[in-house]
Design a protein around this motif. Structure first.
Motif, PDB file in Angstrom:
ATOM      1  N   GLY A  43       0.816  -1.205   0.000  1.00  0.00           N
ATOM      2  CA  GLY A  43       0.000   0.000   0.000  1.00  0.00           C
ATOM      3  C   GLY A  43       0.849   1.254   0.000  1.00  0.00           C
ATOM      4  O   GLY A  43       2.071   1.203   0.083  1.00  0.00           O
ATOM      5  N   PRO A  44       0.213   2.425  -0.100  1.00  0.00           N
ATOM      6  CA  PRO A  44       0.956   3.676  -0.088  1.00  0.00           C
ATOM      7  C   PRO A  44       1.586   3.929   1.268  1.00  0.00           C
ATOM      8  O   PRO A  44       1.056   3.526   2.300  1.00  0.00           O
ATOM      9  N   ALA A  45       2.724   4.581   1.279  1.00  0.00           N
ATOM     10  CA  ALA A  45       3.410   4.887   2.532  1.00  0.00           C
ATOM     11  C   ALA A  45       2.595   5.888   3.323  1.00  0.00           C
ATOM     12  O   ALA A  45       1.997   6.801   2.773  1.00  0.00           O
ATOM     13  N   SER A  46       2.560   5.724   4.622  1.00  0.00           N
ATOM     14  CA  SER A  46       1.858   6.658   5.488  1.00  0.00           C
ATOM     15  C   SER A  46       2.881   7.420   6.305  1.00  0.00           C
ATOM     16  O   SER A  46       4.040   7.030   6.399  1.00  0.00           O
ATOM     17  N   PRO A  47       2.474   8.548   6.922  1.00  0.00           N
ATOM     18  CA  PRO A  47       3.436   9.342   7.680  1.00  0.00           C
ATOM     19  C   PRO A  47       4.115   8.524   8.760  1.00  0.00           C
ATOM     20  O   PRO A  47       3.477   7.803   9.514  1.00  0.00           O
ATOM     21  N   ALA A  59       1.775   8.050  12.118  1.00  0.00           N
ATOM     22  CA  ALA A  59       1.653   9.176  13.039  1.00  0.00           C
ATOM     23  C   ALA A  59       0.543  10.123  12.629  1.00  0.00           C
ATOM     24  O   ALA A  59      -0.117  10.729  13.460  1.00  0.00           O
ATOM     25  N   GLY A  60       0.324  10.268  11.321  1.00  0.00           N
ATOM     26  CA  GLY A  60      -0.658  11.222  10.835  1.00  0.00           C
ATOM     27  C   GLY A  60      -2.071  10.674  10.830  1.00  0.00           C
ATOM     28  O   GLY A  60      -2.292   9.469  10.783  1.00  0.00           O
ATOM     29  N   ARG A  61      -3.030  11.582  10.875  1.00  0.00           N
ATOM     30  CA  ARG A  61      -4.434  11.186  10.807  1.00  0.00           C
ATOM     31  C   ARG A  61      -4.775  10.785   9.384  1.00  0.00           C
ATOM     32  O   ARG A  61      -4.290  11.354   8.408  1.00  0.00           O
ATOM     33  N   GLY A  62      -5.625   9.767   9.267  1.00  0.00           N
ATOM     34  CA  GLY A  62      -6.054   9.327   7.949  1.00  0.00           C
ATOM     35  C   GLY A  62      -7.282  10.086   7.495  1.00  0.00           C
ATOM     36  O   GLY A  62      -7.938  10.781   8.287  1.00  0.00           O
ATOM     37  N   PRO A  63      -7.656   9.967   6.236  1.00  0.00           N
ATOM     38  CA  PRO A  63      -8.829  10.678   5.712  1.00  0.00           C
ATOM     39  C   PRO A  63     -10.144  10.203   6.329  1.00  0.00           C
ATOM     40  O   PRO A  63     -11.150  10.900   6.238  1.00  0.00           O
ATOM     41  N   TYR A  64     -10.133   9.026   6.949  1.00  0.00           N
ATOM     42  CA  TYR A  64     -11.338   8.495   7.588  1.00  0.00           C
ATOM     43  C   TYR A  64     -11.124   8.317   9.084  1.00  0.00           C
ATOM     44  O   TYR A  64     -11.653   7.398   9.702  1.00  0.00           O
ATOM     45  N   GLN A  65     -10.341   9.219   9.677  1.00  0.00           N
ATOM     46  CA  GLN A  65      -9.974   9.105  11.081  1.00  0.00           C
ATOM     47  C   GLN A  65     -11.190   9.045  11.997  1.00  0.00           C
ATOM     48  O   GLN A  65     -11.323   8.159  12.834  1.00  0.00           O
ATOM     49  N   PHE A  91      -7.065  -4.149  14.308  1.00  0.00           N
ATOM     50  CA  PHE A  91      -8.156  -4.440  13.379  1.00  0.00           C
ATOM     51  C   PHE A  91      -7.600  -4.843  12.012  1.00  0.00           C
ATOM     52  O   PHE A  91      -8.053  -5.826  11.408  1.00  0.00           O
ATOM     53  N   GLN A  92      -6.630  -4.081  11.521  1.00  0.00           N
ATOM     54  CA  GLN A  92      -6.047  -4.378  10.214  1.00  0.00           C
ATOM     55  C   GLN A  92      -5.397  -5.756  10.194  1.00  0.00           C
ATOM     56  O   GLN A  92      -5.519  -6.501   9.218  1.00  0.00           O
ATOM     57  N   THR A  93      -4.735  -6.102  11.274  1.00  0.00           N
ATOM     58  CA  THR A  93      -4.084  -7.416  11.360  1.00  0.00           C
ATOM     59  C   THR A  93      -5.117  -8.535  11.326  1.00  0.00           C
ATOM     60  O   THR A  93      -4.951  -9.536  10.618  1.00  0.00           O
ATOM     61  N   ARG A  94      -6.203  -8.380  12.068  1.00  0.00           N
ATOM     62  CA  ARG A  94      -7.262  -9.403  12.090  1.00  0.00           C
ATOM     63  C   ARG A  94      -7.906  -9.577  10.720  1.00  0.00           C
ATOM     64  O   ARG A  94      -8.272 -10.683  10.336  1.00  0.00           O
ATOM     65  N   GLN A  95      -8.023  -8.479   9.981  1.00  0.00           N
ATOM     66  CA  GLN A  95      -8.706  -8.512   8.693  1.00  0.00           C
ATOM     67  C   GLN A  95      -7.764  -8.767   7.524  1.00  0.00           C
ATOM     68  O   GLN A  95      -8.202  -8.812   6.372  1.00  0.00           O
ATOM     69  N   GLY A  96      -6.468  -8.902   7.795  1.00  0.00           N
ATOM     70  CA  GLY A  96      -5.509  -9.172   6.735  1.00  0.00           C
ATOM     71  C   GLY A  96      -5.215  -7.986   5.845  1.00  0.00           C
ATOM     72  O   GLY A  96      -4.826  -8.151   4.679  1.00  0.00           O
ATOM     73  N   ILE A  97      -5.405  -6.774   6.370  1.00  0.00           N
ATOM     74  CA  ILE A  97      -5.138  -5.557   5.605  1.00  0.00           C
ATOM     75  C   ILE A  97      -3.655  -5.226   5.710  1.00  0.00           C
ATOM     76  O   ILE A  97      -3.101  -5.184   6.804  1.00  0.00           O
ATOM     77  N   LYS A  98      -3.011  -4.999   4.565  1.00  0.00           N
ATOM     78  CA  LYS A  98      -1.585  -4.679   4.543  1.00  0.00           C
ATOM     79  C   LYS A  98      -1.351  -3.371   3.810  1.00  0.00           C
ATOM     80  O   LYS A  98      -1.972  -3.120   2.783  1.00  0.00           O
ATOM     81  N   PRO A  99      -0.447  -2.523   4.347  1.00  0.00           N
ATOM     82  CA  PRO A  99       0.289  -2.694   5.590  1.00  0.00           C
ATOM     83  C   PRO A  99      -0.589  -2.423   6.804  1.00  0.00           C
ATOM     84  O   PRO A  99      -1.427  -1.534   6.773  1.00  0.00           O
ATOM     85  N   ALA A 100      -0.381  -3.184   7.858  1.00  0.00           N
ATOM     86  CA  ALA A 100      -1.101  -2.980   9.118  1.00  0.00           C
ATOM     87  C   ALA A 100      -0.327  -1.941   9.916  1.00  0.00           C
ATOM     88  O   ALA A 100       0.431  -2.265  10.813  1.00  0.00           O
ATOM     89  N   ASN A 101      -0.531  -0.680   9.581  1.00  0.00           N
ATOM     90  CA  ASN A 101       0.244   0.405  10.203  1.00  0.00           C
ATOM     91  C   ASN A 101      -0.606   1.390  10.988  1.00  0.00           C
ATOM     92  O   ASN A 101      -0.127   2.438  11.412  1.00  0.00           O
ATOM     93  N   GLY A 102      -1.898   1.081  11.183  1.00  0.00           N
ATOM     94  CA  GLY A 102      -2.745   1.948  11.985  1.00  0.00           C
ATOM     95  C   GLY A 102      -3.288   3.154  11.257  1.00  0.00           C
ATOM     96  O   GLY A 102      -3.923   4.012  11.870  1.00  0.00           O
ATOM     97  N   TYR A 103      -3.083   3.243   9.945  1.00  0.00           N
ATOM     98  CA  TYR A 103      -3.521   4.406   9.167  1.00  0.00           C
ATOM     99  C   TYR A 103      -4.992   4.254   8.797  1.00  0.00           C
ATOM    100  O   TYR A 103      -5.405   3.226   8.247  1.00  0.00           O
ATOM    101  N   ALA A 104      -5.801   5.265   9.093  1.00  0.00           N
ATOM    102  CA  ALA A 104      -7.246   5.219   8.824  1.00  0.00           C
ATOM    103  C   ALA A 104      -7.517   5.615   7.382  1.00  0.00           C
ATOM    104  O   ALA A 104      -8.047   6.683   7.090  1.00  0.00           O
ATOM    105  N   GLY A 105      -7.156   4.716   6.471  1.00  0.00           N
ATOM    106  CA  GLY A 105      -7.287   4.984   5.046  1.00  0.00           C
ATOM    107  C   GLY A 105      -8.542   4.379   4.439  1.00  0.00           C
ATOM    108  O   GLY A 105      -9.371   3.780   5.137  1.00  0.00           O
ATOM    109  N   PRO A 106      -8.698   4.492   3.116  1.00  0.00           N
ATOM    110  CA  PRO A 106      -9.921   4.035   2.459  1.00  0.00           C
ATOM    111  C   PRO A 106     -10.150   2.537   2.523  1.00  0.00           C
ATOM    112  O   PRO A 106     -11.290   2.091   2.598  1.00  0.00           O
ATOM    113  N   VAL A 107      -9.088   1.738   2.491  1.00  0.00           N
ATOM    114  CA  VAL A 107      -9.263   0.281   2.543  1.00  0.00           C
ATOM    115  C   VAL A 107      -9.808  -0.149   3.899  1.00  0.00           C
ATOM    116  O   VAL A 107     -10.727  -0.969   3.995  1.00  0.00           O
TER     117      VAL A 107
END
Length: 296
Positions: A43-47, A59-65, A91-107
């Protein structure tokens, strides 16, 4: 004989050089093992967190924070805290979302919407299940005015005589009918098929038209199905295309459907979902579109 002596001398020289080297320098030390699963960070790099070479948490807030915080029942302030990040990562880890970095993105947000809708997709708009959404005129088929057997030009914006005028906002919620209805929830970016009180397909995530290319709302019918359609307007494939309003159709796309911008008006689906929807819907089945895509 001369060749045997030369070979012995070369061997002796090599043994002497090897004996002179310090222990451990004859071969390079092995590097660290590759990360489990190979190249997982697609996925795209997050802050990144300041001061860290490799960020474990965004560290940064996501668009769907705020939406993500509310869904996880965290304090809703729209700011990314360490606790927020860890909760989102879990949550991302449980759902298999990568990268699981805590970013509140669209996926991540799309996955949450999908999970909320799985048990009862119509609950979010149940108040709109009656009244204005009474259904199309009997026998009406939304399609191009010409009725050409070859189908519309891909991406065309011509509507059928029975369809609503562009921009008409249908009432909230998908009406329950005795026949199959393909429900397209623009606000939640979800689609499913229901008949009576039973869900026949989905709900699944989808991508509708973006700004300037909104997916038209109201009642329609599937009037043309073309499994291997190619858009002459956009010069792009539209697998499993099922047209319901002029050039607007359900169809599969390559790549992610979770993008900030929308489609050119069609309802985009993942290939597996489009293939399954193709087997569920038939020509003349009803389609109901309502709401508005966020940001459109």
């Amino acid at each position: 004989m001369m060749s045997r002596r030369m070979a012995c001398r070369v061997t002796a020289v090599l043994l002497a050089v090897a004996a002179a080297l310090p222990v451990g320098t004859a071969a390079a030390a092995p590097g660290p093992p590759p990360p489990a699963g190979g190249r997982a960070l697609t996925g795209p790099a997050s802050p990144a967190v300041a001061g860290r070479t490799t960020a474990a948490c965004a560290a940064g807030r996501g668009p769907y924070q705020r939406q993500v915080e509310r869904w996880l029942r965290l304090a809703v302030d729209g700011r990314q805290s360490a606790a927020d990040c860890e909760a989102v990562r879990a949550f991302q880890t449980r759902q298999g979302i990568k990268p699981a970095n805590g970013y509140a993105g669209p996926v991540t947000w799309a996955r949450m919407r999908l999970l909320s809708a799985r048990t009862a997709p119509t609950d979010a708009g149940a108040e709109g299940a009656t009244g204005a959404a009474s259904g199309p005129a009997t026998g009406a088929v939304a399609g191009p005015a010409s009725g050409s057997a070859a189908g519309p030009a891909s991406g065309a914006v011509t509507g059928g005589a029975s369809g609503p005028a562009a921009g008409v906002v249908a009432s909230a919620g998908c009406p329950v009918r005795s026949y199959r209805v393909a429900c397209v929830d623009l606000k939640r970016q979800l689609t499913w098929v229901q008949k009576g009180g039973k869900t026949l397909f989905g709900p699944v995530a989808m991508r509708s038209g973006g700004a300037g290319h909104r997916t038209r709302t109201g009642w329609f019918r599937i009037y043309w199905k073309h499994k291997n359609h190619w858009s002459s307007l956009y010069n792009a494939p539209m697998p499993y295309a099922q047209f319901f309003s002029g050039g607007q159709a359900f169809h599969a796309v390559q790549g992610s459907i979770h993008t900030t911008g929308g489609s050119m008006g069609c309802v985009n689906l993942r290939l597996a979902d489009a293939r399954k929807l193709w087997s569920v819907l038939k020509t003349r089945d009803h389609v109901y579109v309502w709401g508005r895509r966020p940001g459109s």
